[in-house]
Design a protein around this motif. Sequence first.
Motif, mmCIF file in Angstrom:
data_model
loop_
_atom_site.group_PDB
_atom_site.id
_atom_site.type_symbol
_atom_site.label_atom_id
_atom_site.label_comp_id
_atom_site.label_asym_id
_atom_site.label_seq_id
_atom_site.Cartn_x
_atom_site.Cartn_y
_atom_site.Cartn_z
ATOM 1 N N ALA A 27 0.836 -1.202 0.000
ATOM 2 C CA ALA A 27 0.000 0.000 0.000
ATOM 3 C C ALA A 27 0.874 1.256 0.000
ATOM 4 O O ALA A 27 1.925 1.297 0.644
ATOM 5 C CB ALA A 27 -0.913 -0.001 1.220
ATOM 6 N N TYR A 28 0.435 2.272 -0.742
ATOM 7 C CA TYR A 28 1.125 3.559 -0.720
ATOM 8 C C TYR A 28 0.176 4.654 -1.197
ATOM 9 O O TYR A 28 -0.788 4.390 -1.924
ATOM 10 C CB TYR A 28 2.381 3.531 -1.597
ATOM 11 C CG TYR A 28 2.130 3.498 -3.087
ATOM 12 C CD1 TYR A 28 2.110 4.666 -3.849
ATOM 13 C CD2 TYR A 28 1.909 2.289 -3.738
ATOM 14 C CE1 TYR A 28 1.878 4.627 -5.216
ATOM 15 C CE2 TYR A 28 1.689 2.244 -5.100
ATOM 16 C CZ TYR A 28 1.667 3.414 -5.840
ATOM 17 O OH TYR A 28 1.427 3.374 -7.183
ATOM 18 N N ALA A 29 0.459 5.865 -0.744
ATOM 19 C CA ALA A 29 -0.266 7.044 -1.210
ATOM 20 C C ALA A 29 0.609 7.762 -2.227
ATOM 21 O O ALA A 29 1.838 7.795 -2.097
ATOM 22 C CB ALA A 29 -0.610 7.966 -0.040
ATOM 23 N N THR A 43 -5.181 13.060 -2.937
ATOM 24 C CA THR A 43 -4.276 12.002 -3.388
ATOM 25 C C THR A 43 -5.018 10.674 -3.434
ATOM 26 O O THR A 43 -6.155 10.564 -2.942
ATOM 27 C CB THR A 43 -3.048 11.882 -2.467
ATOM 28 O OG1 THR A 43 -2.103 10.984 -3.059
ATOM 29 C CG2 THR A 43 -3.427 11.370 -1.092
ATOM 30 N N SER A 44 -4.389 9.679 -4.021
ATOM 31 C CA SER A 44 -4.974 8.342 -4.122
ATOM 32 C C SER A 44 -4.132 7.349 -3.338
ATOM 33 O O SER A 44 -2.924 7.536 -3.186
ATOM 34 C CB SER A 44 -5.051 7.900 -5.589
ATOM 35 O OG SER A 44 -5.862 8.784 -6.345
ATOM 36 N N VAL A 45 -4.782 6.301 -2.871
ATOM 37 C CA VAL A 45 -4.091 5.230 -2.162
ATOM 38 C C VAL A 45 -4.277 3.942 -2.962
ATOM 39 O O VAL A 45 -5.407 3.575 -3.318
ATOM 40 C CB VAL A 45 -4.636 5.051 -0.734
ATOM 41 C CG1 VAL A 45 -3.925 3.889 -0.038
ATOM 42 C CG2 VAL A 45 -4.463 6.338 0.068
ATOM 43 N N PHE A 46 -3.164 3.280 -3.249
ATOM 44 C CA PHE A 46 -3.175 2.035 -4.006
ATOM 45 C C PHE A 46 -2.615 0.903 -3.150
ATOM 46 O O PHE A 46 -1.985 1.134 -2.127
ATOM 47 C CB PHE A 46 -2.343 2.168 -5.283
ATOM 48 C CG PHE A 46 -2.758 3.309 -6.175
ATOM 49 C CD1 PHE A 46 -4.105 3.588 -6.391
ATOM 50 C CD2 PHE A 46 -1.813 4.108 -6.805
ATOM 51 C CE1 PHE A 46 -4.494 4.626 -7.210
ATOM 52 C CE2 PHE A 46 -2.194 5.153 -7.631
ATOM 53 C CZ PHE A 46 -3.537 5.412 -7.826
ATOM 54 N N GLY A 85 -12.556 10.901 2.896
ATOM 55 C CA GLY A 85 -12.075 9.836 2.029
ATOM 56 C C GLY A 85 -13.201 9.307 1.174
ATOM 57 O O GLY A 85 -14.377 9.367 1.557
ATOM 58 N N MET A 86 -12.873 8.783 0.002
ATOM 59 C CA MET A 86 -13.880 8.256 -0.911
ATOM 60 C C MET A 86 -13.414 6.924 -1.487
ATOM 61 O O MET A 86 -12.214 6.738 -1.742
ATOM 62 C CB MET A 86 -14.153 9.232 -2.056
ATOM 63 C CG MET A 86 -14.841 10.521 -1.646
ATOM 64 S SD MET A 86 -15.452 11.456 -3.080
ATOM 65 C CE MET A 86 -13.972 11.629 -4.062
ATOM 66 N N LEU A 87 -14.374 6.042 -1.692
ATOM 67 C CA LEU A 87 -14.120 4.792 -2.404
ATOM 68 C C LEU A 87 -14.434 5.035 -3.874
ATOM 69 O O LEU A 87 -15.508 5.543 -4.211
ATOM 70 C CB LEU A 87 -14.999 3.667 -1.857
ATOM 71 C CG LEU A 87 -14.896 3.381 -0.354
ATOM 72 C CD1 LEU A 87 -15.897 2.291 0.039
ATOM 73 C CD2 LEU A 87 -13.483 2.981 0.029
ATOM 74 N N MET A 88 -13.511 4.669 -4.742
ATOM 75 C CA MET A 88 -13.662 4.933 -6.169
ATOM 76 C C MET A 88 -13.713 3.622 -6.941
ATOM 77 O O MET A 88 -12.997 2.668 -6.623
ATOM 78 C CB MET A 88 -12.503 5.786 -6.686
ATOM 79 C CG MET A 88 -12.276 7.078 -5.922
ATOM 80 S SD MET A 88 -13.679 8.229 -6.054
ATOM 81 C CE MET A 88 -13.596 8.633 -7.797
ATOM 82 N N VAL A 89 -14.573 3.579 -7.957
ATOM 83 C CA VAL A 89 -14.694 2.401 -8.801
ATOM 84 C C VAL A 89 -14.477 2.807 -10.256
ATOM 85 O O VAL A 89 -14.881 3.899 -10.674
ATOM 86 C CB VAL A 89 -16.082 1.729 -8.630
ATOM 87 C CG1 VAL A 89 -17.207 2.663 -9.050
ATOM 88 C CG2 VAL A 89 -16.146 0.422 -9.415
ATOM 89 N N MET A 138 -9.518 7.460 -2.465
ATOM 90 C CA MET A 138 -9.051 8.840 -2.582
ATOM 91 C C MET A 138 -9.163 9.531 -1.225
ATOM 92 O O MET A 138 -10.149 9.345 -0.500
ATOM 93 C CB MET A 138 -9.857 9.615 -3.629
ATOM 94 C CG MET A 138 -9.563 9.222 -5.060
ATOM 95 S SD MET A 138 -10.158 10.459 -6.254
ATOM 96 C CE MET A 138 -9.056 11.828 -5.884
ATOM 97 N N LEU A 139 -8.148 10.309 -0.902
ATOM 98 C CA LEU A 139 -8.170 11.148 0.298
ATOM 99 C C LEU A 139 -8.252 12.594 -0.153
ATOM 100 O O LEU A 139 -7.408 13.057 -0.928
ATOM 101 C CB LEU A 139 -6.923 10.903 1.141
ATOM 102 C CG LEU A 139 -6.761 9.485 1.705
ATOM 103 C CD1 LEU A 139 -5.476 9.375 2.514
ATOM 104 C CD2 LEU A 139 -7.971 9.087 2.556
#
Length: 208
Positions: free
Chosen positions: A95-97, A107-110, A134-138, A173-174
């Motif tokens: 995991a990283y931002a 920013t995004s977190v993967f 924070g948001m969950l993205m699809v 996404m944060l």
Amino acid sequence: MTSTSNPRRMRTVLMVALGAMILLGAYLYLNPAPDPQTTTTQTNTQTNTTSATAGQPMSSDMDHTSMPDHTPGSAAGTQAAAPADGTLPLTVWDAYAVAVPPDIRDTSVFGTLENTGAEPLVITGAASSDATSGMLMVTHTDAQGLTGMSMTDTLTVPAGGRLTLSDTGDHVMLMGLRAPADDGGTLNLTLTDSQGRQLTLTVPVRKP
């Protein structure tokens, strides 16, 4: 008159012929005919080079067998994020931002989420004390084949399976970062599932 003009005419013709021979000799000296053996060798060399390029699209320096294994859970190239606190049956790999310029506040977190439980794990929220929300993205593709992203209420990690978060797939996404996401720093992330269980972990910030 006839005897006098003939020698002069003959001299003129000889001078013209000599001049032509000199010009021809100079041309041949400056532009020698190619040697057949040399031409054949050069042609063969070019053919071999082309064949090597066509038959070996990657050099030995690009041999993927020598690259680190980035498969989640493998010994090399991966790292499980150590949770600070949590009750979710979830292991987070690599995991990283994403590091962003100081004037960018999102920013995004993967990473890869691995569900170690026997039931599907439904993530319903993402939050961070380092961001306002924070948001969950699809990621989805429409009937025309165009790919886009939108916010979603849930992300599901299958039982005993994995969900990969990436720049071309689903991710977190944060928004409203409280401080710049500089390369080498860290951000914390809290994931919540449909049962109210949470997992809080610290992820490094780095360039993708």
